[in-house]
Scaffold this active site. Structure first.
Site, short mmCIF file in Angstrom:
data_model
loop_
_atom_site.label_atom_id
_atom_site.label_comp_id
_atom_site.label_asym_id
_atom_site.label_seq_id
_atom_site.Cartn_x
_atom_site.Cartn_y
_atom_site.Cartn_z
N LYS A 168 26.14 46.68 71.03
CA LYS A 168 25.25 47.34 70.07
C LYS A 168 25.90 48.57 69.43
CE LYS A 168 20.38 48.74 69.77
NZ LYS A 168 19.19 49.15 70.56
N HIS A 169 25.90 48.58 68.11
CA HIS A 169 26.45 49.71 67.38
C HIS A 169 25.84 49.78 65.98
CE1 HIS A 169 28.90 46.31 66.10
NE2 HIS A 169 29.28 47.01 65.04
N VAL A 170 25.54 50.98 65.56
CA VAL A 170 25.09 51.26 64.19
C VAL A 170 26.28 51.87 63.45
CG1 VAL A 170 23.49 52.58 62.74
CG2 VAL A 170 22.73 51.65 64.95
#
Length: 343
Positions: A168-170
């Site tokens: 998960k990464h923005v």
């Protein structure tokens, strides 16, 4: 990893607060310069052109050569799988910018097409199929606020969203999208694409503002982007300053938009029980200081052109002259409608 080492309650409680925006931006620029100098990160050369479509000016970035980057393992198909390593566990220390509290780290994007492209990464593994939560949004917001004209944050969720990593990464890139460094290496001087308040906005902002006015929507209130041919749901944002307080406020808006998105996809496909954790549901999320937008996806590419969330903000990255010509001839709105859902 400093943030990931906090495994007990006491360590978490003692975690440093989110860094102040001015300090954080200085760290981004210093680490970026060092990473480029030491070849820890590389930027792909691109040419930029504006492609008008439907009253909007889309930004087209064309790369003559796309460097290889690590990819997640393929689905089980009987074919031999290439060895894959999570680039975020452990991450390359040369790409580290800051710990964002106890739960996230800020890294530079190793393979970037615009300067100062950052990644807000969960310190421990979480899936890219998960919802964003208040902690994700608080950490992201401080990076958006740190960029001199504000940043564009985006999240690719699901198998056909354009996501390239399962951790998960923005992602956050500086505005304006057409030329983030065209007015000086510090990114602070004026630019032709900035609005009268000095805050550059992505191309899709014009459509968002018009749809909000047509719907009579107040800040934080979701509305449908019926002035676009593809399905998207948006909300303008009230002024938000403190990241810790902004996290829950942004989460509330996000959940409303996502609920609209899920209901729309259910109605379109007849699926029951579709949730963001359902691997069959994909969507793109973008957020700036001014607005938040969610667009459902049904396929990753139209012809040779693949899209991720930045495309739904108004900027399409193409890898060849063939892809460039495809977008020119068909139009950006055709590409986005074909990869998303039409109303």
């Amino acid at each position: 990893m400093a943030a990931a080492d906090a495994s007990d309650g006491a360590a978490v409680a003692a975690a440093p607060p989110l860094p102040a925006p001015p300090t954080l931006w200085q760290r981004v620029t210093e680490r970026y310069d060092a990473a480029q100098r030491d070849a820890a990160a590389t930027m792909t050369d691109t040419n930029t052109e504006l492609v008008p479509d439907g009253g909007l000016q889309f930004v087209l970035r064309v790369a003559a050569k796309l460097r290889d980057k690590p990819k997640p393992p393929p689905d089980a198909s009987g074919e031999a799988k290439k060895e894959w390593r999570n680039p975020f566990l452990p991450y390359d220390r040369a790409l580290w910018v800051a710990d964002l509290g106890a739960s996230h780290v800020l890294l530079l994007n190793k393979f970037n097409i615009v300067p100062w492209h950052c990644l807000v990464v969960t310190a421990e593994f979480r899936s890219q199929l998960d919802d964003l939560d208040a902690a994700d949004l608080a950490a992201t917001w401080v990076v958006v606020q740190a960029m001199p004209r504000g940043g564009l944050a985006f999240y690719n969720c699901g198998p056909v969203s354009g996501a390239s990593q399962p951790h998960k990464h923005v992602q956050v890139v500086p505005l304006p999208l057409d030329d983030p460094e065209g007015s000086g290496s510090d990114g602070i001087s004026g630019a032709a694409t900035s609005d009268q308040q000095g805050l550059a906005r992505p191309p899709i902002w014009q459509a968002v503002a018009a749809a909000a006015a047509a719907a009579g929507a107040q800040p934080g209130q979701p509305f449908e982007m019926r002035n676009l041919p593809y399905a998207a749901f948006a909300a303008t944002l009230p002024p938000l300053q403190q990241a810790d307080a902004a996290g829950p406020q942004l989460e509330a808006v996000y959940k409303q938009l996502l609920a609209r998105c899920i209901a729309f996809v259910k109605a379109q496909t007849g699926r029951q029980g579709a949730t963001p954790q359902d691997s069959s549901l994909s969507y793109n999320w973008v957020c700036t200081r001014d607005f938040m937008l969610v667009a459902p996806r049904r396929q990753e590419a139209e012809g040779p052109v693949s899209c991720n969330s930045v495309a739904f903000a108004g900027s399409i990255f193409v890898r060849s002259r063939e892809e460039q010509q495809f977008v020119r001839e068909r139009g950006p709105l055709h590409v986005l409608t074909a990869t998303g859902f039409s109303w």
